[in-house]
Write an enzyme that holds these catalytic residues in place. Structure first.
Site, PDB file in Angstrom:
ATOM      1  CB  SER A  90     -50.202  -6.492  18.993  1.00 55.70           C
ATOM      2  OG  SER A  90     -50.312  -7.563  19.907  1.00 55.70           O
ATOM      3  CD  GLU A 135      -6.299  40.089  -0.673  1.00 57.33           C
ATOM      4  OE1 GLU A 135      -5.170  39.585  -0.826  1.00 57.33           O
ATOM      5  OE2 GLU A 135      -6.774  40.380   0.440  1.00 57.33           O
TER       6      GLU A 135
END
Length: 785
Positions: free
Chosen positions: A460, A184
């Protein structure tokens, strides 16, 4: 020469005078003040540069030890979800390889609230549904217990969804530092923030190509662009970029500028989440920290700087491979790698993990529970900007298999499933850790969380707690005690007549208690609850933190609205052998320096009513053997000896099932959000989800033998006394040791009790319908199996 110059200036001054004063005026009146403003902005921003690191949320670390339940599919799921890659060798941290039943795994190590673990390379052998052995490949010695580092499951972001991990320059691989400059900005160490030679070279190359083929931005300019400026290609922006780059170089060292760059550079995107910095990118693309990356992987990350979207290795692998190999060649040209090293690296595949480690609220239902449990210690602002690591109890295999189980069940139901919804909670049966939470039939649904927020009649599923309260008095009740299942008619306080019925619309006369629970007979359960006393049962339920508990008799058959999480809290008490453990979703919180700042743990006591809990557990195992959940006992899961209970609310609106093995508790609900009938019993809806989950989830079986403090005995249901095995109606059940008299009855007079005789019911089961208090109004009746 000097004289000649003076003569030229005197002659030219009348022409240069006006431009000169204009230029000087601009310099003094605009350029200098503007530069001073930029200088202040540059210094303030850079001096205060504290990258906002989001709080990360992790699953639990996967324990690996001989004897632990494990299947090949579950292990591979865990490895994949944690970002491990199958590279065929298992030598690089974060990788694994498989040969038959043998797995070679290189763990990455981690720091957690319990201390964490160092990286190691281990061999894991599987066999017969469990881990057969774990061996350290470095020493060749057996390992008693190892862990995989926990997978990241969510990230708590601020306003900007940016993922990054801050690293210091000294901690970066040398190849990355040098390679980044080689590709770069080769003159980075020597330029002043602007590379004038590079600008001329780029201009010439672009002019010759007739298009932009080469840039000339230095690393300093790129950093300025990321920190201060937009990406608009305007003359003003370019002037600002140049000035600010010069100012940055004037005030700060090259190392500090480079360190800011490697933490700031944009390297990827996943949805609305941006990946900034090489450390975050290493985890996102390779699932490993920077220090463990190979040359080809470092080259790929450096190559991404030029265009993270264009060279995305997942979306454009061919383009990314070409870019990576070009960067590797740059490494050779600058002497960072030898030609042989580069050739080997160029021949390697990309090896990018399939799922990047940026799961933003991947499991929203579970994350809601996490937030609820830590808000008393950490506010939202602290979570968003605190650079914290939250370690949770989530089990990735349990969570993903739960989601799949719900999806599979919905598909099995076909078009009937279109209006249905589902929710579920899975916990560790022993310590109350929440392993999975699903709040919708759609995985990852960010909407209404039915697991935590939906209050539905539980039917239940209430009954085991009615029976448990009774069994705390072993002198009066045992699992063979005869209960009256005859019809009931009660006039309520508002004058209405309550006439509950069994699901099969039949009454069954005198029945042993264990059969009444296994078959979920309402009438027998109501009579038992009334005999025990509604206030006692209501107080027991309230001791779990439940409010608005119905005080009417319909409570005994499930007229109680709870969420799946609340039902799981109740059943955790039974599954954990009588320990009232709070359900925890968080293990601890660690700060950015690896220090544990909060641990969440439960100190369990000696337990309460354990003999009664063990009796109910055994009775619930009969539910799955010959009762309403017998489909489990008749399936391939029979060997798990599951203890469970189905539940169905009035008019088939809600389907429930709660069941536990020797290791896991799972609670599931199915129904409709509009409260219309779902046309599902507990056994035809929620139970199917539970069965589909445990067909995949490795777990330990529950012991089929009665627990400590119990003994098997043959009991006469008529009077609850011990009798001989051959006597008609004799029932073999576990009883509390020492609770029965030593005298064993012969068969004699009650031989025909269950064959047609009808002697008077014992006092324990013939209590009046109204237990000494005035009848009360009840909510909509909930009943079912």
């Amino acid at each position: 020469m000097l004289t000649r110059t003076r003569s030229f200036l005197r002659a030219a001054w009348p022409w240069l005078r006006i431009p000169f004063w204009i230029a000087l005026g601009l310099l003094v009146g605009f350029v200098l003040p503007y530069t001073l403003v930029l200088n202040k902005r540059v210094q303030e921003r850079f001096n205060d540069l504290v990258f906002a690191v989001p709080t990360r949320v992790f699953a639990r670390p996967l324990p690996l030890a001989a004897g632990e339940p494990m299947t090949s599919a579950a292990l591979q799921l865990e490895l994949t979800f944690a970002g491990y890659s199958d590279d065929g060798h298992g030598q690089v941290p974060g990788s694994w390889a498989k040969q038959g039943a043998r797995y070679t795994i290189s763990s990455r190590g981690y720091a957690g609230p319990e201390g964490g673990e160092l990286p190691k390379r281990i061999e894991v052998r599987l066999g017969n549904g469990t881990i057969a052995s774990v061996r350290d490949l470095a020493t060749g010695k057996p390992v008693e217990l190892a862990h995989l580092d926990p997978a990241r499951i969510a990230t708590v972001y601020g306003a900007q969804q940016v993922d990054r991990r801050i690293v210091r320059l000294a901690d970066l691989p040398p190849l990355l530092v040098s390679g980044l400059q080689a590709v770069e900005d080769r003159s980075f160490k020597h330029n002043i923030g602007i590379d004038f030679g590079g600008i001329l070279r780029a201009a010439f190359a672009n002019l010759r190509a007739g298009r932009t083929v080469q840039g000339a931005s230095t690393l300093t300019q790129q950093l300025v662009r990321n920190l201060y400026l937009s990406r608009q290609q305007t003359f003003t922006r370019k002037i600002n970029e140049a000035l600010m780059s010069l100012l940055l170089e004037l005030h700060y060292s090259k190392d500090r500028i480079l360190e800011a760059y490697v933490n700031e550079v944009f390297l990827g995107q996943q949805g609305g989440q941006a990946v900034h910095g090489f450390a975050a990118a290493a985890e996102f693309y390779y699932g490993r920290p920077l220090r463990d990356l190979r040359p080809q992987e470092i080259a790929m990350l450096v190559g991404l700087v030029k265009g993270p979207s264009y060279y995305d290795p997942r979306r454009s692998p061919e383009r990314a491979l070409a870019r990576r190999n070009l960067v590797l060649q740059e490494f050779v040209d600058t002497g960072l790698l030898s030609a042989a090293q580069a050739k080997e690296a160029q021949a390697a595949p990309l090896d990018v993990i399939k799922n990047g480690q940026l799961p933003h609220d991947r499991f929203p239902a579970f994350m809601q529970l996490v937030r609820q449990q830590i808000t008393s210690d950490f506010d939202e602002d602290t979570l968003r900007a605190g650079n914290l690591s939250i370690f949770t109890t989530l089990d990735p295999a349990a969570q993903l298999y739960t989601e799949q189980a719900i999806d599979t069940t919905m598909k099995e139901l076909g078009k009937r499933a279109d209006p249905l919804q589902a929710a579920g909670v899975v916990t560790d049966a022993h310590d109350g850790s929440v392993l999975a939470v699903v709040g919708s039939k759609i995985p990852g649904d960010q909407g209404f969380n039915r697991a935590l927020d939906s209050q539905r009649p539980i039917g239940s599923t209430i009954k085991p707690f009615v029976y448990l309260v009774a069994l705390t008095d072993p002198a009066r009740w045992n699992l063979a005690t005869a209960l009256d299942d005859s019809p009931i008619s009660m006039r309520m306080q508002n004058g209405t007549l309550w006439e509950p019925h069994n699901d099969d619309n039949q009454s069954h006369g005198m029945v042993p208690m264990v059969d009444a629970l296994a078959k979920s007979w309402n009438l027998a359960s109501i009579r038992l609850g009334l005999a025990v006393g509604l206030p006692r049962i209501r107080a027991f339920l309230q001791s779990f933190g439940l409010t608005d508990v119905n005080s009417g008799p319909s409570l005994l058959i499930g007229a109680l609205d709870l969420s799946p999480l609340q039902v799981a809290q109740l059943y955790e008490y039974i599954a954990s052998d009588g320990h009232a453990l709070p359900l925890l979703a968080v293990r601890g919180v660690v700060d950015g320096n690896g220090r544990t700042i909060k641990r969440y743990e439960v100190q369990s006591g000696k337990g309460e009513y354990q003999e009664a809990v063990r009796l109910v557990t055994w009775a619930m195992q009969q539910v799955t053997t010959y009762g309403t959940a017998s489909s489990l006992g008749n399936s391939s899961l029979a060997s798990l000896h599951v203890a469970g209970k189905t539940g169905t609310s009035n008019d088939l609106r809600d389907s429930w099932f709660a069941g536990f093995t020797g290791e896991h508790l799972g609670v599931f609900w199915m129904g409709r959000d509009d409260n219309k009938p779902a046309h599902l019993f507990g056994a035809t809806g929620a139970l199917r989800v539970w069965r589909n989950l445990f067909a995949k989830l490795p777990t330990r079986p529950l012991s089929a033998a009665p627990g400590d403090g119990l003994q098997m005995a043959w009991v006469n249901p008529a009077d609850g006394k011990p009798t001989e095995q051959q006597c008609s109606g004799a029932k073999q059940v576990p009883v509390v040791t020492g609770s029965l008299s030593g005298d064993v009855e012969g068969c004699g007079f009650w031989q025909s009790l269950f064959g047609g005789g009808s002697p008077a019911a014992p006092s324990s089961s013939s209590a009046p319908v109204n237990p000494g208090t005035a009848p009360v109004a009840i909510p909509s009746l909930s009943s079912g199996n």
